[in-house]
Design a protein around this motif. Structure first.
Motif, PDB file in Angstrom:
ATOM      1  N   SER A 216       1.396  30.948  27.862  1.00  0.00           N
ATOM      2  CA  SER A 216       1.802  31.068  27.319  1.00  0.00           C
ATOM      3  C   SER A 216       2.579  32.189  27.442  1.00  0.00           C
ATOM      4  CB  SER A 216       0.924  32.257  26.040  1.00  0.00           C
ATOM      5  OG  SER A 216      -0.447  31.428  25.175  1.00  0.00           O
ATOM      6  N   GLU A 217       2.703  32.952  28.285  1.00  0.00           N
ATOM      7  CA  GLU A 217       4.366  33.708  29.287  1.00  0.00           C
ATOM      8  C   GLU A 217       5.365  32.685  29.492  1.00  0.00           C
ATOM      9  OE1 GLU A 217       6.936  36.779  30.085  1.00  0.00           O
ATOM     10  OE2 GLU A 217       4.965  35.931  28.109  1.00  0.00           O
ATOM     11  N   VAL A 218       4.447  31.343  30.332  1.00  0.00           N
ATOM     12  CA  VAL A 218       5.279  30.375  31.050  1.00  0.00           C
ATOM     13  C   VAL A 218       6.006  30.167  29.751  1.00  0.00           C
ATOM     14  CG1 VAL A 218       5.513  28.144  32.472  1.00  0.00           C
ATOM     15  CG2 VAL A 218       4.108  30.465  33.053  1.00  0.00           C
TER      16      VAL A 218
ATOM     17  N   ASN B 155      14.427  35.091  36.544  1.00  0.00           N
ATOM     18  CA  ASN B 155      13.055  35.486  37.469  1.00  0.00           C
ATOM     19  C   ASN B 155      11.969  35.865  37.226  1.00  0.00           C
ATOM     20  OD1 ASN B 155      15.411  36.982  39.740  1.00  0.00           O
ATOM     21  ND2 ASN B 155      16.031  37.782  38.480  1.00  0.00           N
ATOM     22  N   ARG B 156      12.140  36.116  35.323  1.00  0.00           N
ATOM     23  CA  ARG B 156      10.745  36.578  34.351  1.00  0.00           C
ATOM     24  C   ARG B 156       9.936  35.019  34.697  1.00  0.00           C
ATOM     25  NH1 ARG B 156      14.799  37.992  30.396  1.00  0.00           N
ATOM     26  NH2 ARG B 156      14.584  40.760  30.483  1.00  0.00           N
ATOM     27  N   ILE B 157      11.351  33.624  34.959  1.00  0.00           N
ATOM     28  CA  ILE B 157      10.229  32.432  34.911  1.00  0.00           C
ATOM     29  C   ILE B 157       9.566  32.302  36.048  1.00  0.00           C
ATOM     30  CG2 ILE B 157      10.340  30.131  35.431  1.00  0.00           C
ATOM     31  CD1 ILE B 157      13.193  30.019  33.553  1.00  0.00           C
ATOM     32  N   THR B 158      10.112  33.184  37.664  1.00  0.00           N
ATOM     33  CA  THR B 158       9.056  32.998  38.673  1.00  0.00           C
ATOM     34  C   THR B 158       8.128  33.443  38.083  1.00  0.00           C
ATOM     35  OG1 THR B 158      10.857  32.782  39.808  1.00  0.00           O
ATOM     36  CG2 THR B 158       9.709  33.804  40.840  1.00  0.00           C
ATOM     37  N   VAL B 159       8.330  35.243  37.706  1.00  0.00           N
ATOM     38  CA  VAL B 159       7.053  35.650  37.462  1.00  0.00           C
ATOM     39  C   VAL B 159       6.406  34.772  37.081  1.00  0.00           C
ATOM     40  CG1 VAL B 159       6.309  37.744  36.751  1.00  0.00           C
ATOM     41  CG2 VAL B 159       8.553  37.540  38.189  1.00  0.00           C
ATOM     42  N   ALA B 160       6.424  34.548  35.877  1.00  0.00           N
ATOM     43  CA  ALA B 160       5.571  33.893  35.041  1.00  0.00           C
ATOM     44  C   ALA B 160       4.706  32.583  36.041  1.00  0.00           C
ATOM     45  CB  ALA B 160       6.179  33.709  33.933  1.00  0.00           C
ATOM     46  N   ARG B 161       5.126  32.375  36.069  1.00  0.00           N
ATOM     47  CA  ARG B 161       4.496  30.387  37.353  1.00  0.00           C
ATOM     48  C   ARG B 161       4.510  31.645  38.268  1.00  0.00           C
ATOM     49  NH1 ARG B 161       7.578  25.945  37.795  1.00  0.00           N
ATOM     50  NH2 ARG B 161       6.516  25.976  40.182  1.00  0.00           N
ATOM     51  N   ASN B 162       4.497  32.154  39.024  1.00  0.00           N
ATOM     52  CA  ASN B 162       3.367  33.010  40.190  1.00  0.00           C
ATOM     53  C   ASN B 162       2.403  32.981  40.037  1.00  0.00           C
ATOM     54  OD1 ASN B 162       3.132  33.728  43.151  1.00  0.00           O
ATOM     55  ND2 ASN B 162       3.779  35.365  43.012  1.00  0.00           N
ATOM     56  N   ARG B 163       1.913  34.535  38.146  1.00  0.00           N
ATOM     57  CA  ARG B 163       0.685  34.829  37.677  1.00  0.00           C
ATOM     58  C   ARG B 163      -0.329  33.498  37.066  1.00  0.00           C
ATOM     59  NH1 ARG B 163       3.627  39.245  33.829  1.00  0.00           N
ATOM     60  NH2 ARG B 163       3.889  40.813  35.793  1.00  0.00           N
ATOM     61  N   TYR B 164       0.874  32.323  36.673  1.00  0.00           N
ATOM     62  CA  TYR B 164       0.152  31.215  35.585  1.00  0.00           C
ATOM     63  C   TYR B 164      -0.445  30.243  37.235  1.00  0.00           C
ATOM     64  CZ  TYR B 164      -1.162  26.695  33.404  1.00  0.00           C
ATOM     65  OH  TYR B 164      -2.147  25.693  33.688  1.00  0.00           O
ATOM     66  N   ILE B 165      -0.020  29.995  38.506  1.00  0.00           N
ATOM     67  CA  ILE B 165      -0.614  29.679  39.701  1.00  0.00           C
ATOM     68  C   ILE B 165      -1.778  30.429  40.270  1.00  0.00           C
ATOM     69  CG2 ILE B 165      -0.220  29.802  42.142  1.00  0.00           C
ATOM     70  CD1 ILE B 165       2.564  29.124  41.380  1.00  0.00           C
ATOM     71  N   GLN B 166      -1.566  31.507  39.453  1.00  0.00           N
ATOM     72  CA  GLN B 166      -2.877  32.516  40.854  1.00  0.00           C
ATOM     73  C   GLN B 166      -3.878  32.188  39.456  1.00  0.00           C
ATOM     74  OE1 GLN B 166      -0.708  35.961  40.604  1.00  0.00           O
ATOM     75  NE2 GLN B 166      -0.061  35.768  42.560  1.00  0.00           N
ATOM     76  N   SER B 167      -3.673  32.518  38.102  1.00  0.00           N
ATOM     77  CA  SER B 167      -5.353  32.823  37.207  1.00  0.00           C
ATOM     78  C   SER B 167      -5.561  31.458  37.722  1.00  0.00           C
ATOM     79  CB  SER B 167      -4.095  33.009  35.367  1.00  0.00           C
ATOM     80  OG  SER B 167      -3.507  32.195  35.568  1.00  0.00           O
TER      81      SER B 167
END
Length: 206
Positions: A35-37, A137-149
């Motif tokens: 959802s954040e992505v 920058n927010r997109i990068t952070v959101a994508r990274n969190r999604y990848i990790q989850s």
């Protein structure tokens, strides 16, 4: 009554022991991250019309560059970004490709604007640029969190005996974002306003 209670307790303990409860937690984390992505990509899409309208006011601006951004945005927003999309490998791949194309078109647009002093001096445009940089920058952070989850969920789904629980309750391994370079998941798209990236000015005629 006591027997029913004991059965319920035993069933709960059994589900917990086979990873069922953890599936619930990890699945919710994946959904929240997705959802954040989507939220950050939508934020970028919402900024683009204002950027395009501002740039269109610049005389003799490169129309091809502007057109690519408009068309890339149209393709990116035409992909229906639903929660189900994240569970479809082909749909996720198309979504990622469309967003990547839009990111590239935007980067090119912003580099080209460096050649137009009026745009560089336009405070409204500079404010939009700052908002866009923050969104990337927010997109990068959101994508990274999604990848990790998703990675955490998939490890759980593949591990024994959780994989048995996954088969019983239909918890399938989830597709994930792919990157050509793993470092890309922690690096925002480059938006370069340095003069080093500008085309050389034509030599003055004598």
């Amino acid at each position: 009554m006591i027997n029913r209670t004991l059965v319920a307790v035993a069933a709960a303990a059994s589900l917990s022991g086979c990873g069922y409860n953890q599936f619930q937690t990890l699945d919710e984390q994946v959904n929240a991250a997705w959802s954040e992505v989507l939220s950050q990509y939508q934020r970028r899409a919402d900024l683009i019309p204002n950027i395009v309208n501002t740039v269109k006011g610049e005389a003799n601006f490169e129309q091809e560059t502007l057109t690519r951004v408009v068309e890339a945005r149209a393709r990116a927003t035409s992909v229906q970004a639903t929660p189900e999309l994240a569970n479809d490998p082909e749909a996720l791949k198309k979504f990622q490709a469309a967003q990547g194309e839009l990111g590239s078109a935007l980067s090119r647009l912003l580099v080209v604007t460096e050649n137009y002093p009026t745009l560089k001096a336009n405070q409204g445009f500079q404010d939009l640029r700052v908002q866009l940089e923050g969104t990337e920058n927010r997109i990068t952070v959101a994508r990274n969190r999604y990848i990790q989850s998703v990675a955490a969920y998939n490890v759980h789904a593949r591990s024994f005996p959780n994989n048995l629980t996954a088969m019983v309750f239909g918890y399938h391994v989830k597709p994930n974002f792919t990157v050509q370079n793993e470092a890309a998941i922690t690096t925002a798209p480059t938006v370069n306003f340095d003069t080093a990236g500008r085309p050389a000015a034509p030599a003055a005629s004598k």
